[in-house]
Design a protein around this motif. Structure first.
Motif, PDB file in Angstrom:
ATOM      1  N   LEU A 262     -36.615  -8.889 -29.355  1.00 57.89           N
ATOM      2  CA  LEU A 262     -35.977  -8.663 -28.055  1.00 57.89           C
ATOM      3  C   LEU A 262     -35.832  -7.152 -27.866  1.00 57.89           C
ATOM      4  CD1 LEU A 262     -34.512  -9.800 -25.564  1.00 57.89           C
ATOM      5  CD2 LEU A 262     -32.440  -9.938 -26.936  1.00 57.89           C
ATOM      6  N   ILE A 263     -36.707  -6.583 -27.050  1.00 57.35           N
ATOM      7  CA  ILE A 263     -36.811  -5.125 -26.906  1.00 57.35           C
ATOM      8  C   ILE A 263     -36.319  -4.740 -25.519  1.00 57.35           C
ATOM      9  CG2 ILE A 263     -38.373  -3.151 -27.028  1.00 57.35           C
ATOM     10  CD1 ILE A 263     -40.325  -5.150 -28.525  1.00 57.35           C
ATOM     11  N   TYR A 264     -35.360  -3.821 -25.445  1.00 63.85           N
ATOM     12  CA  TYR A 264     -34.808  -3.472 -24.141  1.00 63.85           C
ATOM     13  C   TYR A 264     -34.224  -2.062 -24.150  1.00 63.85           C
ATOM     14  CZ  TYR A 264     -30.195  -4.204 -26.207  1.00 63.85           C
ATOM     15  OH  TYR A 264     -29.078  -4.103 -27.005  1.00 63.85           O
ATOM     16  N   ALA A 265     -33.990  -1.555 -22.946  1.00 64.83           N
ATOM     17  CA  ALA A 265     -33.187  -0.352 -22.722  1.00 64.83           C
ATOM     18  C   ALA A 265     -32.195  -0.711 -21.629  1.00 64.83           C
ATOM     19  CB  ALA A 265     -34.061   0.819 -22.293  1.00 64.83           C
ATOM     20  N   SER A 266     -31.066  -0.009 -21.597  1.00 63.58           N
ATOM     21  CA  SER A 266     -30.038  -0.359 -20.617  1.00 63.58           C
ATOM     22  C   SER A 266     -29.271   0.885 -20.220  1.00 63.58           C
ATOM     23  CB  SER A 266     -29.084  -1.407 -21.202  1.00 63.58           C
ATOM     24  OG  SER A 266     -28.195  -1.891 -20.215  1.00 63.58           O
ATOM     25  N   ALA A 267     -29.351   1.242 -18.936  1.00 58.77           N
ATOM     26  CA  ALA A 267     -28.699   2.466 -18.477  1.00 58.77           C
ATOM     27  C   ALA A 267     -27.198   2.277 -18.298  1.00 58.77           C
ATOM     28  CB  ALA A 267     -29.332   2.923 -17.169  1.00 58.77           C
ATOM     29  N   TYR A 268     -26.797   1.170 -17.675  1.00 57.38           N
ATOM     30  CA  TYR A 268     -25.384   0.947 -17.349  1.00 57.38           C
ATOM     31  C   TYR A 268     -24.823  -0.330 -17.971  1.00 57.38           C
ATOM     32  CZ  TYR A 268     -26.579   4.532 -13.973  1.00 57.38           C
ATOM     33  OH  TYR A 268     -27.025   5.694 -13.388  1.00 57.38           O
ATOM     34  N   GLY A 269     -25.572  -0.929 -18.879  1.00 54.56           N
ATOM     35  CA  GLY A 269     -25.086  -2.116 -19.572  1.00 54.56           C
ATOM     36  C   GLY A 269     -25.532  -3.428 -18.976  1.00 54.56           C
ATOM     37  N   ASN A 270     -26.072  -3.432 -17.751  1.00 54.06           N
ATOM     38  CA  ASN A 270     -26.440  -4.689 -17.115  1.00 54.06           C
ATOM     39  C   ASN A 270     -27.656  -5.341 -17.771  1.00 54.06           C
ATOM     40  OD1 ASN A 270     -24.357  -4.366 -15.270  1.00 54.06           O
ATOM     41  ND2 ASN A 270     -25.649  -3.262 -13.817  1.00 54.06           N
ATOM     42  N   THR A 271     -28.675  -4.556 -18.081  1.00 56.53           N
ATOM     43  CA  THR A 271     -29.848  -5.113 -18.758  1.00 56.53           C
ATOM     44  C   THR A 271     -29.473  -5.591 -20.156  1.00 56.53           C
ATOM     45  OG1 THR A 271     -31.300  -3.628 -17.505  1.00 56.53           O
ATOM     46  CG2 THR A 271     -32.227  -4.661 -19.455  1.00 56.53           C
ATOM     47  N   ALA A 272     -28.575  -4.868 -20.824  1.00 56.90           N
ATOM     48  CA  ALA A 272     -28.112  -5.300 -22.147  1.00 56.90           C
ATOM     49  C   ALA A 272     -27.367  -6.625 -22.062  1.00 56.90           C
ATOM     50  CB  ALA A 272     -27.216  -4.229 -22.772  1.00 56.90           C
ATOM     51  N   THR A 273     -26.615  -6.840 -20.981  1.00 60.23           N
ATOM     52  CA  THR A 273     -25.906  -8.110 -20.794  1.00 60.23           C
ATOM     53  C   THR A 273     -26.888  -9.256 -20.620  1.00 60.23           C
ATOM     54  OG1 THR A 273     -23.988  -7.007 -19.809  1.00 60.23           O
ATOM     55  CG2 THR A 273     -24.252  -9.340 -19.347  1.00 60.23           C
ATOM     56  N   ILE A 274     -27.953  -9.027 -19.854  1.00 60.69           N
ATOM     57  CA  ILE A 274     -28.998 -10.050 -19.700  1.00 60.69           C
ATOM     58  C   ILE A 274     -29.628 -10.341 -21.060  1.00 60.69           C
ATOM     59  CG2 ILE A 274     -31.191 -10.614 -18.580  1.00 60.69           C
ATOM     60  CD1 ILE A 274     -30.382  -8.564 -16.384  1.00 60.69           C
ATOM     61  N   ALA A 275     -29.908  -9.281 -21.823  1.00 55.45           N
ATOM     62  CA  ALA A 275     -30.486  -9.453 -23.162  1.00 55.45           C
ATOM     63  C   ALA A 275     -29.571 -10.291 -24.043  1.00 55.45           C
ATOM     64  CB  ALA A 275     -30.744  -8.091 -23.803  1.00 55.45           C
ATOM     65  N   GLN A 276     -28.261 -10.045 -23.956  1.00 58.48           N
ATOM     66  CA  GLN A 276     -27.309 -10.826 -24.747  1.00 58.48           C
ATOM     67  C   GLN A 276     -27.360 -12.299 -24.381  1.00 58.48           C
ATOM     68  OE1 GLN A 276     -23.679  -7.890 -24.533  1.00 58.48           O
ATOM     69  NE2 GLN A 276     -23.118  -9.646 -25.763  1.00 58.48           N
TER      70      GLN A 276
END
Length: 570
Positions: A262-276
């Motif tokens: 699961l490879i990602y980057a997240s500027a404001y945390g929203n993409t990281a939340t989707i990844a979670q």
């Protein structure tokens, strides 16, 4: 008398040490780990000696009440240090206020956190005191000689734990927490909080099991007697058992046969939340996740994770109409490393456009990779409905990997034990649940009465069922009992595979129970229930529920029974 929606609780928890618990009694759900909706506390800690250190100021939503409580407790000019266990845009807002009022204060943090701060809050740069290894120390006087351990994870690359040998308290930031708001400063019972802690771990750390185990190896050798996490009660009861539970849960993840990169980057945390949310769905299905933060990971880490995975997912925000450079680099590594047989997926968040998602999708398709689902595009912050959808996407992705693996294995006849277990029969029921805007249902045959007073029963729920996340203690649901001779229609309907987010009740006649869950009008009877307990049983959860209401809809009908030939499947 109802509790206030937000307040601050101060308590002297050790010598010269005060915890300031910013409490939100509201049933929050703005990140997946808040899904149980039991409120939360944002814990900050104040160590007062010859010099004074504030550990982990809260985020912006608590800034006003926190600063008012802090000023009521000490003269702010006495503060010498602010220690940050992690950094994110939300916490920056509180830090900005403190720096304006305290021009000489030092900010103690890890190197990744310092780099993030230089971007998020450039005026913090002159204040930074960077912790680079476990050998760094901070002497506050009067015996408070603080030690530090770096505990990075992909979601929190700047993770930093602080240990005070004088009070034997380990300030563990995101580790060992729980989202639960009550009056208890300390945990009072191991079992009472275990479910909250497990849920918190599964949401935040299951996808980072390798890094979690490495962090545990560093902090476990410290002689702490108390764990002081960033959320939930301070852990004074069985702290070593909690560390061991983290180790057990982490090892259970790393021992899975299949894994997803699961490879990602997240500027404001929203993409990281989707990844979670995706990772939560994948791990529920018994597939491990190797979570990679492209902004922190080396090319070798990305390459190794992709080579060892059965499939991969890539997520990116869109910044200024472009894909961040770390994700472009990661994409190049994936295209040169991954096998064309590995299923792939794309997701991301954006403000005004989603070019980064389009780039990932286009490059992977042009490279000959098959996308297992339509790219997930989230504008601004994901809602709880979106998070549930992402969780179901993750589960479907993992189930597809397991199905493909099973198809390659030779079939073996059922053993005598498996045939004998299959002779256990159960009534055919449909479990239905609704929580907020999210609803779900499943066909169940492992149902058994468990108590007379109060009337109660158990139902076994596979861990990868979509409805599983709607069956936690305190949640309501309906058990719809099917009628013999009229069970095939609803049975076939709820047995079919549903797409993530698909309405399970389309073309099904229902009524609404008092607890909000759907009642099937075709049922022979129904029971309105509340989950009381859950017990982990291998690949299932055993849910014990009590009955608040019920009704027989067809007094002449007989209950449909499920007969099996083997105990290895339904």
């Amino acid at each position: 008398m109802t509790s206030p929606p937000r307040d601050v609780q101060l308590y002297a928890m050790a010598a010269g040490t005060t915890v300031l618990r910013c409490r939100s009694w509201n049933r929050l759900r703005f990140e997946i780990e808040y899904g149980l909706e039991r409120g939360t506390t944002a814990n900050s800690y104040l160590i007062q000696a010859d010099r004074v250190a504030l550990i982990d100021p809260p985020g912006e939503s608590f800034s006003d009440i926190f600063l008012a409580a802090l000023e009521g407790h000490i003269d702010l000019s006495q503060l010498n240090y602010i220690v940050l266990g992690h950094i994110n845009p939300n916490r920056v807002e509180t830090l900005k206020i403190l720096l304006k009022r305290l021009p000489d204060i030092a900010v103690v943090c890890s190197n990744p956190a310092a780099l993030a701060l230089k971007d998020l809050l450039p005026e913090a740069s002159p204040h930074l005191r960077v912790i680079r290894s476990g050998d760094d120390r901070l002497d506050l006087g009067q015996g408070h000689h603080l030690q530090f351990e770096l505990i990075p994870t992909p979601r929190y690359p700047g993770g930093l734990a602080t240990f005070d040998p004088y009070s034997q308290v380990l300030y563990s930031d995101k580790f060992f927490g729980a989202h639960r708001c009550d009056d208890a400063v300390f945990d009072l019972s191991w079992q009472d909080l275990l479910e909250d802690r497990r849920y918190y771990f599964d949401c935040l750390f299951a996808a980072s099991a390798r890094q979690v185990l490495a962090a545990l190896g560093r902090v476990a050798t410290l002689p702490f007697q108390t764990l002081a996490p960033g959320h939930g009660p301070v852990v004074r009861y069985s702290p070593r058992e909690l560390v061991q539970s983290y180790r057990d849960w982490g090892q259970a993840q790393t021992s899975q046969d299949l894994s997803v990169a699961l490879i990602y980057a997240s500027a404001y945390g929203n993409t990281a939340t989707i990844a979670q949310a995706l990772a939560r769905g994948i791990t529920k299905a018994g597939v491990s996740v190797e979570s990679i933060n492209a902004e922190q990971a080396s090319p070798d880490e990305i390459k190794t994770a992709v080579e060892g995975s059965a499939g991969f997912l890539m997520g990116s925000p869109t910044l200024g109409g472009h894909t961040p450079t770390p994700m472009q680099t990661a994409l190049g590594i994936v295209l040169s490393t991954a096998s064309k047989t590995q299923p792939a997926g794309v997701f991301g968040s954006f403000g005004w456009s989603g070019e980064a998602i389009d780039l990932l999708e286009g490059k992977l398709k042009d490279g000959g990779y098959s996308l297992a689902f339509e790219p997930i595009r989230v504008k601004f912050k994901p809602t709880d409905v979106t998070l549930k959808y992402c969780e179901e996407v993750g589960t479907d992705f993992a189930q597809g990997l397991k199905k493909a693996t099973r198809a390659k294995q030779p079939r073996t006849p059922a053993s005598a034990v498996e045939q004998a277990v299959g002779r256990i029969v159960g009534s055919l029921c449909i479990v239905t649940a609704r929580h907020g805007e999210v609803s779900s249902a499943m066909l169940a045959s492992w149902v058994s009465q468990a108590s007379f007073a109060p009337p109660g029963f158990t139902v076994a729920v596979a861990k990868d069922r979509a409805i599983e996340s709607l069956l936690y203690p305190g949640y309501g649901f309906v058990l719809n009992i099917l009628a013999e001779g009229r069970h095939l229609g609803p049975m076939k309907h709820f047995l079919k595979p549903f797409a993530p987010g698909e309405d399970r009740f389309a073309e099904i006649e229902t009524e609404v129970a008092e607890n909000g869950a759907p009642i099937l009008t075709e049922a022979i009877a129904y029971l309105e229930c509340t989950v009381e307990q859950r017990m982990e049983c291998g690949d299932h959860w055993l849910v014990y529920a009590t009955v608040q209401a019920g009704r027989v809809l067809d007094g002449n009908g007989k209950t449909a029974i499920h007969h099996r030939k083997t105990g290895t499947h339904y």
